[in-house]
Scaffold this motif. Structure first.
Motif, PDB file in Angstrom:
ATOM      1  N   LEU A   1     -43.926 -83.033  39.451  1.00 25.43           N
ATOM      2  CA  LEU A   1     -43.513 -82.980  40.855  1.00 25.43           C
ATOM      3  C   LEU A   1     -42.741 -81.704  41.158  1.00 25.43           C
ATOM      4  O   LEU A   1     -42.938 -81.074  42.195  1.00 25.43           O
ATOM      5  CB  LEU A   1     -42.678 -84.211  41.202  1.00 25.43           C
ATOM      6  N   SER A   2     -41.897 -81.298  40.236  1.00 24.06           N
ATOM      7  CA  SER A   2     -41.130 -80.063  40.413  1.00 24.06           C
ATOM      8  C   SER A   2     -42.053 -78.851  40.514  1.00 24.06           C
ATOM      9  O   SER A   2     -41.859 -77.985  41.367  1.00 24.06           O
ATOM     10  CB  SER A   2     -40.152 -79.887  39.249  1.00 24.06           C
ATOM     11  N   VAL A   3     -43.063 -78.809  39.667  1.00 25.65           N
ATOM     12  CA  VAL A   3     -44.021 -77.695  39.703  1.00 25.65           C
ATOM     13  C   VAL A   3     -44.760 -77.670  41.031  1.00 25.65           C
ATOM     14  O   VAL A   3     -44.912 -76.615  41.656  1.00 25.65           O
ATOM     15  CB  VAL A   3     -45.025 -77.775  38.529  1.00 25.65           C
ATOM     16  N   LEU A   4     -45.213 -78.825  41.491  1.00 26.56           N
ATOM     17  CA  LEU A   4     -45.954 -78.873  42.751  1.00 26.56           C
ATOM     18  C   LEU A   4     -45.066 -78.498  43.931  1.00 26.56           C
ATOM     19  O   LEU A   4     -45.539 -77.878  44.889  1.00 26.56           O
ATOM     20  CB  LEU A   4     -46.575 -80.258  42.943  1.00 26.56           C
ATOM     21  N   ILE A   5     -43.797 -78.825  43.867  1.00 29.09           N
ATOM     22  CA  ILE A   5     -42.873 -78.415  44.926  1.00 29.09           C
ATOM     23  C   ILE A   5     -42.633 -76.913  44.857  1.00 29.09           C
ATOM     24  O   ILE A   5     -42.639 -76.221  45.868  1.00 29.09           O
ATOM     25  CB  ILE A   5     -41.557 -79.213  44.837  1.00 29.09           C
ATOM     26  N   ASP A   6     -42.439 -76.394  43.638  1.00 28.52           N
ATOM     27  CA  ASP A   6     -42.144 -74.956  43.473  1.00 28.52           C
ATOM     28  C   ASP A   6     -43.357 -74.066  43.737  1.00 28.52           C
ATOM     29  O   ASP A   6     -43.236 -73.034  44.384  1.00 28.52           O
ATOM     30  CB  ASP A   6     -41.617 -74.674  42.066  1.00 28.52           C
ATOM     31  N   LEU A   7     -44.528 -74.449  43.220  1.00 33.77           N
ATOM     32  CA  LEU A   7     -45.716 -73.600  43.290  1.00 33.77           C
ATOM     33  C   LEU A   7     -46.683 -73.979  44.403  1.00 33.77           C
ATOM     34  O   LEU A   7     -47.571 -73.200  44.740  1.00 33.77           O
ATOM     35  CB  LEU A   7     -46.477 -73.634  41.964  1.00 33.77           C
ATOM     36  N   GLY A   8     -46.559 -75.179  44.914  1.00 31.06           N
ATOM     37  CA  GLY A   8     -47.555 -75.677  45.856  1.00 31.06           C
ATOM     38  C   GLY A   8     -48.722 -76.282  45.094  1.00 31.06           C
ATOM     39  O   GLY A   8     -48.623 -76.577  43.897  1.00 31.06           O
TER      40      GLY A   8
ATOM     41  N   GLY B   1     -40.150 -87.360  50.188  1.00 30.78           N
ATOM     42  CA  GLY B   1     -38.753 -87.678  49.883  1.00 30.78           C
ATOM     43  C   GLY B   1     -38.584 -88.176  48.458  1.00 30.78           C
ATOM     44  O   GLY B   1     -37.701 -87.712  47.725  1.00 30.78           O
ATOM     45  N   GLU B   2     -39.439 -89.114  48.063  1.00 24.55           N
ATOM     46  CA  GLU B   2     -39.385 -89.629  46.693  1.00 24.55           C
ATOM     47  C   GLU B   2     -39.711 -88.526  45.686  1.00 24.55           C
ATOM     48  O   GLU B   2     -39.078 -88.428  44.640  1.00 24.55           O
ATOM     49  CB  GLU B   2     -40.377 -90.782  46.525  1.00 24.55           C
ATOM     50  N   ALA B   3     -40.711 -87.711  46.013  1.00 22.67           N
ATOM     51  CA  ALA B   3     -41.099 -86.619  45.114  1.00 22.67           C
ATOM     52  C   ALA B   3     -39.942 -85.651  44.911  1.00 22.67           C
ATOM     53  O   ALA B   3     -39.682 -85.199  43.796  1.00 22.67           O
ATOM     54  CB  ALA B   3     -42.324 -85.893  45.661  1.00 22.67           C
ATOM     55  N   LEU B   4     -39.241 -85.346  45.972  1.00 20.58           N
ATOM     56  CA  LEU B   4     -38.095 -84.440  45.895  1.00 20.58           C
ATOM     57  C   LEU B   4     -36.989 -85.017  45.016  1.00 20.58           C
ATOM     58  O   LEU B   4     -36.407 -84.304  44.187  1.00 20.58           O
ATOM     59  CB  LEU B   4     -37.564 -84.160  47.298  1.00 20.58           C
ATOM     60  N   GLN B   5     -36.717 -86.292  45.176  1.00 19.55           N
ATOM     61  CA  GLN B   5     -35.691 -86.942  44.346  1.00 19.55           C
ATOM     62  C   GLN B   5     -36.059 -86.879  42.868  1.00 19.55           C
ATOM     63  O   GLN B   5     -35.207 -86.593  42.024  1.00 19.55           O
ATOM     64  CB  GLN B   5     -35.508 -88.397  44.760  1.00 19.55           C
ATOM     65  N   LEU B   6     -37.318 -87.157  42.551  1.00 20.23           N
ATOM     66  CA  LEU B   6     -37.747 -87.136  41.151  1.00 20.23           C
ATOM     67  C   LEU B   6     -37.778 -85.714  40.603  1.00 20.23           C
ATOM     68  O   LEU B   6     -37.425 -85.487  39.442  1.00 20.23           O
ATOM     69  CB  LEU B   6     -39.108 -87.807  41.009  1.00 20.23           C
ATOM     70  N   ALA B   7     -38.171 -84.757  41.415  1.00 18.85           N
ATOM     71  CA  ALA B   7     -38.169 -83.359  40.974  1.00 18.85           C
ATOM     72  C   ALA B   7     -36.747 -82.904  40.662  1.00 18.85           C
ATOM     73  O   ALA B   7     -36.521 -82.137  39.721  1.00 18.85           O
ATOM     74  CB  ALA B   7     -38.801 -82.466  42.030  1.00 18.85           C
ATOM     75  N   GLN B   8     -35.777 -83.383  41.432  1.00 24.47           N
ATOM     76  CA  GLN B   8     -34.383 -83.045  41.167  1.00 24.47           C
ATOM     77  C   GLN B   8     -33.930 -83.584  39.818  1.00 24.47           C
ATOM     78  O   GLN B   8     -33.084 -82.981  39.157  1.00 24.47           O
ATOM     79  CB  GLN B   8     -33.486 -83.552  42.291  1.00 24.47           C
TER      80      GLN B   8
END
Length: 113
Positions: free
Chosen positions: A28-35, A98-105
């Protein structure tokens, strides 16, 4: 074992292997950071950006499948220029951002950031 062996171990510790729970947060962090990314890019990102950590493809597949089943990420096919067949790409679900952001954190907390 010698004292020097202990110092060498801590000087060059072996990579930490990620479990499926941490791997899901990493994806999830990668998808948030890289798209949007394909599976290979996600796997390579860990090797290039976080060489102290390793994850087997098997664990990464389990984590990815969980995220797809829970609708946190969606997959689609995209043709890449110069390649014969399309790649399966992954992106964060708009409804579950929102959930994805929490888990990426949690991934960043795991790294100690």
């Amino acid at each position: 074992m010698k004292f020097q062996d202990i110092f060498e171990y801590f000087k060059n510790p072996p990579p930490t292997k990620l479990c499926q729970e941490v791997a899901a947060c990493f994806i999830l962090s990668v998808l948030i950071d890289l798209g949007d990314s394909d599976f290979t890019a996600i796997s390579q990102y860990l090797k290039s950006k976080h060489p102290a950590y390793r994850v087997s493809d098997h664990i990464l597949y389990i984590a990815r499948n969980f995220l797809v089943d829970e609708a946190l990420i969606l997959s689609y096919w995209q043709k890449q220029p110069g390649q014969g067949r399309p790649n399966q790409m992954y992106k964060i679900s708009v409804e579950k951002q929102g959930e994805a952001l929490q888990l990426a954190q949690l991934w960043h907390r795991y790294l100690g950031e």
